[in-house]
Design a protein around this motif. Structure first.
Motif, PDB file in Angstrom:
ATOM      1  N   GLU A  42     -61.156  48.716  34.893  1.00 26.11           N
ATOM      2  CA  GLU A  42     -61.138  47.451  34.144  1.00 26.11           C
ATOM      3  C   GLU A  42     -62.563  46.936  34.233  1.00 26.11           C
ATOM      4  O   GLU A  42     -62.994  46.452  35.286  1.00 26.11           O
ATOM      5  CB  GLU A  42     -60.149  46.473  34.781  1.00 26.11           C
ATOM      6  N   GLU A  49     -68.060  47.863  37.818  1.00 26.54           N
ATOM      7  CA  GLU A  49     -67.766  48.491  36.534  1.00 26.54           C
ATOM      8  C   GLU A  49     -67.944  47.460  35.428  1.00 26.54           C
ATOM      9  O   GLU A  49     -67.427  46.359  35.521  1.00 26.54           O
ATOM     10  CB  GLU A  49     -66.339  49.086  36.461  1.00 26.54           C
ATOM     11  N   ALA A 101     -61.797  50.964  40.415  1.00 30.11           N
ATOM     12  CA  ALA A 101     -61.857  49.614  39.862  1.00 30.11           C
ATOM     13  C   ALA A 101     -62.080  48.562  40.933  1.00 30.11           C
ATOM     14  O   ALA A 101     -61.522  47.468  40.868  1.00 30.11           O
ATOM     15  CB  ALA A 101     -60.563  49.325  39.096  1.00 30.11           C
ATOM     16  N   GLY A 102     -62.867  48.884  41.936  1.00 29.60           N
ATOM     17  CA  GLY A 102     -63.103  47.911  43.003  1.00 29.60           C
ATOM     18  C   GLY A 102     -61.794  47.440  43.602  1.00 29.60           C
ATOM     19  O   GLY A 102     -61.638  46.280  43.958  1.00 29.60           O
ATOM     20  N   SER A 104     -59.076  46.712  46.158  1.00 31.97           N
ATOM     21  CA  SER A 104     -59.005  46.508  47.606  1.00 31.97           C
ATOM     22  C   SER A 104     -57.795  47.242  48.176  1.00 31.97           C
ATOM     23  O   SER A 104     -56.724  47.255  47.576  1.00 31.97           O
ATOM     24  CB  SER A 104     -58.885  45.022  47.914  1.00 31.97           C
ATOM     25  N   ARG A 109     -50.322  47.751  48.209  1.00 27.33           N
ATOM     26  CA  ARG A 109     -50.784  48.820  47.309  1.00 27.33           C
ATOM     27  C   ARG A 109     -50.595  50.185  47.953  1.00 27.33           C
ATOM     28  O   ARG A 109     -50.279  51.157  47.276  1.00 27.33           O
ATOM     29  CB  ARG A 109     -52.253  48.589  46.942  1.00 27.33           C
ATOM     30  N   GLN A 149     -58.434  36.664  38.207  1.00 22.66           N
ATOM     31  CA  GLN A 149     -58.026  37.792  37.364  1.00 22.66           C
ATOM     32  C   GLN A 149     -56.621  38.232  37.785  1.00 22.66           C
ATOM     33  O   GLN A 149     -56.327  38.390  38.971  1.00 22.66           O
ATOM     34  CB  GLN A 149     -58.998  38.971  37.494  1.00 22.66           C
ATOM     35  N   THR A 152     -55.042  40.666  40.952  1.00 20.23           N
ATOM     36  CA  THR A 152     -56.059  40.922  41.982  1.00 20.23           C
ATOM     37  C   THR A 152     -55.704  40.251  43.313  1.00 20.23           C
ATOM     38  O   THR A 152     -54.829  39.381  43.365  1.00 20.23           O
ATOM     39  CB  THR A 152     -57.438  40.378  41.544  1.00 20.23           C
ATOM     40  N   THR A 153     -56.431  40.633  44.340  1.00 15.14           N
ATOM     41  CA  THR A 153     -56.250  39.986  45.640  1.00 15.14           C
ATOM     42  C   THR A 153     -56.696  38.520  45.566  1.00 15.14           C
ATOM     43  O   THR A 153     -56.174  37.685  46.298  1.00 15.14           O
ATOM     44  CB  THR A 153     -57.043  40.728  46.733  1.00 15.14           C
ATOM     45  N   ASP A 190     -64.177  38.500  44.361  1.00 12.72           N
ATOM     46  CA  ASP A 190     -64.903  39.317  45.342  1.00 12.72           C
ATOM     47  C   ASP A 190     -66.365  38.872  45.457  1.00 12.72           C
ATOM     48  O   ASP A 190     -67.046  38.676  44.448  1.00 12.72           O
ATOM     49  CB  ASP A 190     -64.840  40.782  44.949  1.00 12.72           C
TER      50      ASP A 190
END
Ligand code: ARG
Length: 259
Positions: A42, A49, A101-102, A104, A109, A149, A152-153, A190
């Motif tokens: 993404e 990215e 995609a970075g 975490s 997960r 986003q 996301t975390t 992040d």
């Protein structure tokens, strides 16, 4: 009779030729062509990215890293653009082989997918408007508007802030724009992405980071649960660290290599 025989012979020869060429050529191609590594990402997460304005090229630390891993595994890397929250479903359905995609590494997960060994240590931070003197840390966010986003975390962390009005967006361009337009009071994202956004112009006119890093998070490459590729990816990562390639990529995006 002669005519029929002639035609038959011609037909048989033609069939043999087609079969011969097609079969032989195909086999040869299959042996030579490297396997494809289908990568999902993404790309609104610079410097990990992103796509430069007007370009469809995938740029960034993760993109260089996954291409280096592909080289190591003798695979042809093909990158596709998708929503961040679509990456894990795409792994599970087999539409992509890996997500770079970075992402975490979290216990949830790790239940849903395989995650590689960590390749980068990050953490979340709070970003506010430059002129905001009221919010000094995450403790000042109760009841405030926060943009994140989706999936996301950062979104998970925002959901834990008491009475916060959390706005989820598909891309980080929208996440930051909402802050700029003062549709929210803060962003949770992040740290290296926030820092890059402030340093490269986009954010420095209106935004700043406040407070400490919330908690350390390590990025990993994710794969379908029990993928045979997980071991190979970890091996490739290790090799790239040993042969200096990882440090080269790290330095390209972050300056002096972290030890
Ligand atoms: N590190 C965070 C997470 O895993 C955010 C990742 C967002 N990545 C992206 N390519 N947009 O949830």
């Amino acid at each position: 009779m002669k005519k029929v025989l002639f035609l038959l012979t011609a037909l048989v020869m033609a069939v043999m030729m087609v079969a011969g060429c097609g079969g032989g050529g195909g086999e040869k191609k299959a042996a030579e062509a490297p396997k494809v590594l289908r990568v999902g990402t993404e790309p609104t997460f610079a410097p990990f990215e992103f796509q430069k304005e007007g370009s469809k090229e995938f740029d960034g630390f993760d993109m260089d890293l996954i291409r280096a891993i592909g080289k190591q595994l003798n695979m042809k890397v093909e990158i596709q653009n998708m929503g961040f929250d679509a990456l894990i479903p795409a792994l599970n359905s087999g539409n992509i082989d890996v997500a770079a995609a970075g992402m975490s590494i979290t216990p949830d997960r790790q239940k849903a997918v395989d995650m590689s060994d960590p390749y980068y240590v990050a953490g979340l931070v709070v970003v506010v408007n430059k002129d905001n003197e009221a919010i000094k840390s995450i403790n000042d966010l109760n009841g405030k508007g926060i943009s994140v986003q989706i999936g996301t975390t950062g979104a998970e962390r925002a959901a834990k802030v008491p009475d916060a009005k959390v706005k989820n967006f598909n891309t980080n361009a929208e996440v930051f724009l909402e802050l700029k337009n003062k549709g929210v009071d803060a962003v949770i994202i992040d740290k290296p992405v926030a820092e890059y956004f402030l340093a490269t112009g986009g954010g420095k006119d209106f935004a700043k980071i406040v407070g400490d890093t919330l908690e350390a998070e390590s990025f990993g490459i994710s794969l379908k649960k029990n993928s045979p590729l997980t071991k190979e990816i970890n091996k490739a990562l290790l090799d790239l660290k040993k042969n200096g390639e990882y440090d080269k990529i790290y330095t390209k995006w972050f300056g002096a290599a972290k030890k």
